[in-house]
Design an enzyme around this catalytic site. Sequence first.
Site, PDB file in Angstrom:
ATOM      1  N   LYS A   1     -44.672  68.183 -15.029  1.00 36.90           N
ATOM      2  CA  LYS A   1     -44.534  68.353 -13.581  1.00 36.90           C
ATOM      3  C   LYS A   1     -43.256  69.116 -13.244  1.00 36.90           C
ATOM      4  O   LYS A   1     -42.250  68.955 -13.925  1.00 36.90           O
ATOM      5  CB  LYS A   1     -44.482  66.957 -12.933  1.00 36.90           C
ATOM      6  CG  LYS A   1     -45.248  66.858 -11.635  1.00 36.90           C
ATOM      7  CD  LYS A   1     -45.159  65.460 -11.059  1.00 36.90           C
ATOM      8  CE  LYS A   1     -44.201  65.469  -9.890  1.00 36.90           C
ATOM      9  NZ  LYS A   1     -43.964  64.163  -9.287  1.00 36.90           N
TER      10      LYS A   1
ATOM     11  N   LYS B   1     -31.295  55.313 -15.843  1.00 42.06           N
ATOM     12  CA  LYS B   1     -30.030  55.742 -15.252  1.00 42.06           C
ATOM     13  C   LYS B   1     -28.844  55.138 -15.975  1.00 42.06           C
ATOM     14  O   LYS B   1     -27.790  55.765 -16.054  1.00 42.06           O
ATOM     15  CB  LYS B   1     -29.971  55.393 -13.755  1.00 42.06           C
ATOM     16  CG  LYS B   1     -30.790  56.330 -12.887  1.00 42.06           C
ATOM     17  CD  LYS B   1     -30.348  56.271 -11.434  1.00 42.06           C
ATOM     18  CE  LYS B   1     -31.137  57.242 -10.573  1.00 42.06           C
ATOM     19  NZ  LYS B   1     -30.863  57.067  -9.139  1.00 42.06           N
TER      20      LYS B   1
ATOM     21  N   LYS C   1     -37.163  68.488  -9.788  1.00 45.52           N
ATOM     22  CA  LYS C   1     -35.993  69.092  -9.162  1.00 45.52           C
ATOM     23  C   LYS C   1     -34.759  68.968 -10.041  1.00 45.52           C
ATOM     24  O   LYS C   1     -33.773  69.659  -9.837  1.00 45.52           O
ATOM     25  CB  LYS C   1     -35.761  68.551  -7.753  1.00 45.52           C
ATOM     26  CG  LYS C   1     -35.472  67.078  -7.629  1.00 45.52           C
ATOM     27  CD  LYS C   1     -35.140  66.760  -6.172  1.00 45.52           C
ATOM     28  CE  LYS C   1     -34.718  65.329  -5.991  1.00 45.52           C
ATOM     29  NZ  LYS C   1     -35.715  64.446  -5.415  1.00 45.52           N
TER      30      LYS C   1
END
Length: 332
Positions: free
Chosen positions: A197, A115, A200
Amino acid sequence: MLDERKVSFSGVQPSGNLTIGNYLGAIKNFPEFTEKYKCFYCVVDEHAITVRQNPAELRRRTYETLALYIACGLDPEKNTLYVQSHVPAHAELSWILNCYTMFGELSRMTQFKDKSAKHADNINAGLFTYPVLMASDILLYQTDVVPIGIDQKQHVELTRNIAERFNQVFPDTFTIPEPIIPAAGAKIMSLQEPDKKMSKSDENENAVVRILDDRDTIIRKFKRAVTDSESEIRMSDDKPGVSNLITIYSCFTGKTVSEIEKEFEGRGYGEFKLAVGEACANRLAPVQEEYRRILADKAYLESVMKKGAEEAAYYARKTLSKVRRKIGFVNL
Ligand code: TRP
């Protein structure tokens, strides 16, 4: 009232962008989970502000997340559903645990490293101490199990280390939590890169089907799903795209793999993809309808938040007051 169930704690980011991967992998199994555990589901608005948020959007998403979970079958009468910032004990315990967490430990967190690379202009202290707030979430409720995705495993391990360190100085304070990574739940892959995978936050919208996508969007995304140059509908390691579609179809219809292979024998990919899209859209339609109904009823959602916060605060207060006493704060 004696509740013999073990405690499960789960934190969810306020985002309405959940995918069918989240749905089939975890959310769908929530009701079953409730039978087994005393469950806390917390919308983590305090974690959310470690990256810049648009205030109106954050508020809207907090309502949306709660509405979506309820629409997916999470019963607010049987589970404790609440918003993190409504229970100040999270922030209070977090300060205390900051003083029992090492700079070096936090520096090693891979999510912090990722991040801070992604938000290089805003590497704030909250982003760094994010895992301590998460440890507080978990430890406040004397949690036994924490259902998480693999990406959060390191944070739960840190939580265990903090709890063990604290317990060493002040015995019998915290229950040591176990992470559980739902393995039985289906693993749904990206529709565009089926060896990855479904995520989102994928930048390619065609790769992800969201619980709140409308029927046409769902069908279009499945029509564009990557397959292979053959034409056979068969589960196989060398056919990741088709295998993923079979898994999804199986989850939404309850049919077994061999039933599906038989059903589509001699039929083309086009027809199969349409069937998967329709099965998915049909199954999500009632969830979406329920979601819209609940979201429109703000008073109801706020009553759920209020009741949840009161319930959570009751348990949180017990732990916090024990911690305060042990470390030498004056309890009035
Ligand atoms: N960090 C988690 C995530 O990004 C969310 C979260 C916050 C959480 N507190 C938690 C998850 C406590 C499990 C338990 O997904």
